[in-house]
Design a protein around this motif. Structure first.
Motif, PDB file in Angstrom:
ATOM      1  N   ARG A   1       9.408  -8.356  19.885  1.00  0.00           N
ATOM      2  CA  ARG A   1       8.413  -9.245  19.265  1.00  0.00           C
ATOM      3  C   ARG A   1       7.199  -9.462  20.157  1.00  0.00           C
ATOM      4  O   ARG A   1       6.093  -9.663  19.663  1.00  0.00           O
ATOM      5  N   THR A   2       7.435  -9.505  21.472  1.00  0.00           N
ATOM      6  CA  THR A   2       6.364  -9.731  22.446  1.00  0.00           C
ATOM      7  C   THR A   2       6.659  -8.931  23.704  1.00  0.00           C
ATOM      8  O   THR A   2       7.797  -8.488  23.919  1.00  0.00           O
ATOM      9  N   SER A   3       5.659  -8.801  24.559  1.00  0.00           N
ATOM     10  CA  SER A   3       5.910  -8.136  25.839  1.00  0.00           C
ATOM     11  C   SER A   3       6.832  -8.989  26.713  1.00  0.00           C
ATOM     12  O   SER A   3       7.565  -8.459  27.553  1.00  0.00           O
ATOM     13  N   GLU A   4       6.846 -10.300  26.506  1.00  0.00           N
ATOM     14  CA  GLU A   4       7.774 -11.172  27.235  1.00  0.00           C
ATOM     15  C   GLU A   4       9.220 -10.828  26.879  1.00  0.00           C
ATOM     16  O   GLU A   4      10.082 -10.767  27.761  1.00  0.00           O
ATOM     17  N   HIS A   5       9.476 -10.599  25.601  1.00  0.00           N
ATOM     18  CA  HIS A   5      10.829 -10.221  25.169  1.00  0.00           C
ATOM     19  C   HIS A   5      11.286  -8.950  25.898  1.00  0.00           C
ATOM     20  O   HIS A   5      12.406  -8.890  26.415  1.00  0.00           O
ATOM     21  N   TYR A   6      10.418  -7.952  25.934  1.00  0.00           N
ATOM     22  CA  TYR A   6      10.779  -6.685  26.590  1.00  0.00           C
ATOM     23  C   TYR A   6      11.006  -6.890  28.083  1.00  0.00           C
ATOM     24  O   TYR A   6      12.026  -6.477  28.639  1.00  0.00           O
TER      25      TYR A   6
ATOM     26  N   PHE B   1      18.111  -6.950  32.832  1.00  0.00           N
ATOM     27  CA  PHE B   1      19.573  -6.892  32.769  1.00  0.00           C
ATOM     28  C   PHE B   1      20.078  -5.521  32.341  1.00  0.00           C
ATOM     29  O   PHE B   1      19.442  -4.835  31.547  1.00  0.00           O
ATOM     30  N   GLU B   2      21.236  -5.145  32.877  1.00  0.00           N
ATOM     31  CA  GLU B   2      21.883  -3.910  32.456  1.00  0.00           C
ATOM     32  C   GLU B   2      22.805  -4.159  31.270  1.00  0.00           C
ATOM     33  O   GLU B   2      23.102  -3.250  30.515  1.00  0.00           O
ATOM     34  N   ASP B   3      23.243  -5.398  31.092  1.00  0.00           N
ATOM     35  CA  ASP B   3      24.147  -5.779  30.005  1.00  0.00           C
ATOM     36  C   ASP B   3      23.413  -5.623  28.668  1.00  0.00           C
ATOM     37  O   ASP B   3      22.518  -6.393  28.345  1.00  0.00           O
ATOM     38  N   THR B   4      23.801  -4.609  27.881  1.00  0.00           N
ATOM     39  CA  THR B   4      23.080  -4.304  26.647  1.00  0.00           C
ATOM     40  C   THR B   4      23.212  -5.418  25.602  1.00  0.00           C
ATOM     41  O   THR B   4      22.298  -5.626  24.818  1.00  0.00           O
ATOM     42  N   GLU B   5      24.328  -6.125  25.604  1.00  0.00           N
ATOM     43  CA  GLU B   5      24.468  -7.244  24.658  1.00  0.00           C
ATOM     44  C   GLU B   5      23.502  -8.379  25.017  1.00  0.00           C
ATOM     45  O   GLU B   5      22.932  -9.010  24.137  1.00  0.00           O
ATOM     46  N   TYR B   6      23.344  -8.620  26.307  1.00  0.00           N
ATOM     47  CA  TYR B   6      22.412  -9.670  26.723  1.00  0.00           C
ATOM     48  C   TYR B   6      20.969  -9.231  26.453  1.00  0.00           C
ATOM     49  O   TYR B   6      20.143 -10.039  26.024  1.00  0.00           O
ATOM     50  N   GLN B   7      20.682  -7.956  26.679  1.00  0.00           N
ATOM     51  CA  GLN B   7      19.357  -7.426  26.333  1.00  0.00           C
ATOM     52  C   GLN B   7      19.078  -7.665  24.849  1.00  0.00           C
ATOM     53  O   GLN B   7      17.983  -8.091  24.477  1.00  0.00           O
ATOM     54  N   LYS B   8      20.068  -7.380  24.017  1.00  0.00           N
ATOM     55  CA  LYS B   8      19.918  -7.549  22.566  1.00  0.00           C
ATOM     56  C   LYS B   8      19.679  -9.020  22.222  1.00  0.00           C
ATOM     57  O   LYS B   8      18.828  -9.340  21.391  1.00  0.00           O
ATOM     58  N   LYS B   9      20.414  -9.903  22.870  1.00  0.00           N
ATOM     59  CA  LYS B   9      20.243 -11.339  22.635  1.00  0.00           C
ATOM     60  C   LYS B   9      18.800 -11.751  22.926  1.00  0.00           C
ATOM     61  O   LYS B   9      18.182 -12.484  22.146  1.00  0.00           O
ATOM     62  N   ILE B  10      18.259 -11.275  24.044  1.00  0.00           N
ATOM     63  CA  ILE B  10      16.877 -11.598  24.405  1.00  0.00           C
ATOM     64  C   ILE B  10      15.912 -10.963  23.402  1.00  0.00           C
ATOM     65  O   ILE B  10      14.987 -11.623  22.921  1.00  0.00           O
ATOM     66  N   ARG B  11      16.136  -9.703  23.069  1.00  0.00           N
ATOM     67  CA  ARG B  11      15.242  -8.994  22.155  1.00  0.00           C
ATOM     68  C   ARG B  11      15.168  -9.677  20.794  1.00  0.00           C
ATOM     69  O   ARG B  11      14.107  -9.752  20.180  1.00  0.00           O
ATOM     70  N   GLU B  12      16.284 -10.189  20.330  1.00  0.00           N
ATOM     71  CA  GLU B  12      16.349 -10.756  18.991  1.00  0.00           C
ATOM     72  C   GLU B  12      16.024 -12.246  18.913  1.00  0.00           C
ATOM     73  O   GLU B  12      15.923 -12.786  17.819  1.00  0.00           O
ATOM     74  N   THR B  13      15.837 -12.900  20.050  1.00  0.00           N
ATOM     75  CA  THR B  13      15.523 -14.323  20.007  1.00  0.00           C
ATOM     76  C   THR B  13      14.147 -14.537  19.373  1.00  0.00           C
ATOM     77  O   THR B  13      13.272 -13.679  19.446  1.00  0.00           O
ATOM     78  N   LYS B  14      13.987 -15.667  18.721  1.00  0.00           N
ATOM     79  CA  LYS B  14      12.786 -15.919  17.915  1.00  0.00           C
ATOM     80  C   LYS B  14      11.501 -16.078  18.733  1.00  0.00           C
ATOM     81  O   LYS B  14      10.454 -15.618  18.318  1.00  0.00           O
ATOM     82  N   SER B  15      11.575 -16.740  19.865  1.00  0.00           N
ATOM     83  CA  SER B  15      10.331 -17.048  20.577  1.00  0.00           C
ATOM     84  C   SER B  15      10.302 -16.453  21.988  1.00  0.00           C
ATOM     85  O   SER B  15      11.349 -16.282  22.628  1.00  0.00           O
ATOM     86  N   PRO B  16       9.094 -16.180  22.488  1.00  0.00           N
ATOM     87  CA  PRO B  16       8.969 -15.681  23.855  1.00  0.00           C
ATOM     88  C   PRO B  16       9.404 -16.720  24.888  1.00  0.00           C
ATOM     89  O   PRO B  16       9.886 -16.364  25.965  1.00  0.00           O
ATOM     90  N   MET B  17       9.274 -18.010  24.546  1.00  0.00           N
ATOM     91  CA  MET B  17       9.706 -19.062  25.466  1.00  0.00           C
ATOM     92  C   MET B  17      11.221 -18.986  25.676  1.00  0.00           C
ATOM     93  O   MET B  17      11.703 -19.087  26.806  1.00  0.00           O
ATOM     94  N   ILE B  18      11.950 -18.785  24.599  1.00  0.00           N
ATOM     95  CA  ILE B  18      13.417 -18.655  24.714  1.00  0.00           C
ATOM     96  C   ILE B  18      13.762 -17.368  25.458  1.00  0.00           C
ATOM     97  O   ILE B  18      14.651 -17.358  26.308  1.00  0.00           O
ATOM     98  N   ALA B  19      13.033 -16.291  25.167  1.00  0.00           N
ATOM     99  CA  ALA B  19      13.264 -15.027  25.889  1.00  0.00           C
ATOM    100  C   ALA B  19      13.065 -15.236  27.394  1.00  0.00           C
ATOM    101  O   ALA B  19      13.863 -14.761  28.204  1.00  0.00           O
ATOM    102  N   ALA B  20      12.016 -15.969  27.752  1.00  0.00           N
ATOM    103  CA  ALA B  20      11.744 -16.242  29.171  1.00  0.00           C
ATOM    104  C   ALA B  20      12.870 -17.064  29.787  1.00  0.00           C
ATOM    105  O   ALA B  20      13.322 -16.785  30.906  1.00  0.00           O
ATOM    106  N   ARG B  21      13.327 -18.066  29.061  1.00  0.00           N
ATOM    107  CA  ARG B  21      14.413 -18.912  29.555  1.00  0.00           C
ATOM    108  C   ARG B  21      15.682 -18.084  29.774  1.00  0.00           C
ATOM    109  O   ARG B  21      16.350 -18.199  30.805  1.00  0.00           O
TER     110      ARG B  21
END
Length: 157
Positions: free
Chosen positions: A31-36, A42-62
């Motif tokens: 969704r944003t460059s912050e998400h990427y 992280f190497e954990d692909t499930e955690y990467q997916k969680k970050i990628r799919e989160t709604k906001s860049p603020m949550i991705a940053a957190r």
């Protein structure tokens, strides 16, 4: 003159990693460059997916700042290249962003992040401004690409 940006709500807010400009890398949409950027810590692909799919860049940053999941061992060595890949993909995916970046001419671009002395200028402007440097690199690449395209068009006529 210096062009400063920080908030997505202000002039040049499109340059912010929180600006809502999606792009695809390796077949996955971010969704944003912050998400990427945060997902790539992280190497954990499930955690990467969680970050990628989160709604906001603020949550991705957190999520990216959490240390409940181990970050990659080489993060300090690769983080600038990861940011460069994110910014390059974001700008290549959106013509309007390319036009805005090219319109900055030769101006110095600075992320006016008061608390960030690595990616931004920091409160006293002594920061490394890596995000600004990357934006200026991408601007140079876009300008060079335009020149090559114009040269090819001219040769074919």
């Amino acid at each position: 003159m210096t062009i400063e940006f920080y908030s997505t709500k202000h002039t040049y807010g499109e340059f912010s990693n929180f600006a809502p400009f999606a792009f695809t890398i390796d077949g996955l949409e971010y969704r944003t460059s912050e998400h990427y950027f945060q997902a790539m810590k992280f190497e954990d692909t499930e955690y990467q997916k969680k970050i990628r799919e989160t709604k906001s860049p603020m949550i991705a940053a957190r999520l990216g700042r959490s240390r409940k999941v181990k970050i990659r061992d080489d993060w300090e060595e690769v983080k600038i290249d990861v940011m460069r890949a994110a910014v390059r993909s974001k700008f290549h995916a959106h013509d309007s962003l390319q036009e805005l970046l090219l319109a900055t001419g030769e101006e110095t671009i600075v992320e006016a992040a008061g608390r960030d002395y690595f990616w931004g200028a920091g409160k006293d402007r002594s920061g490394q401004n890596w995000l600004g440097k990357i934006l200026m690199e991408i601007r140079d690449e876009l300008r060079e690409s335009q020149t090559e395209t114009a040269d090819k068009d001219h040769e074919s006529k």
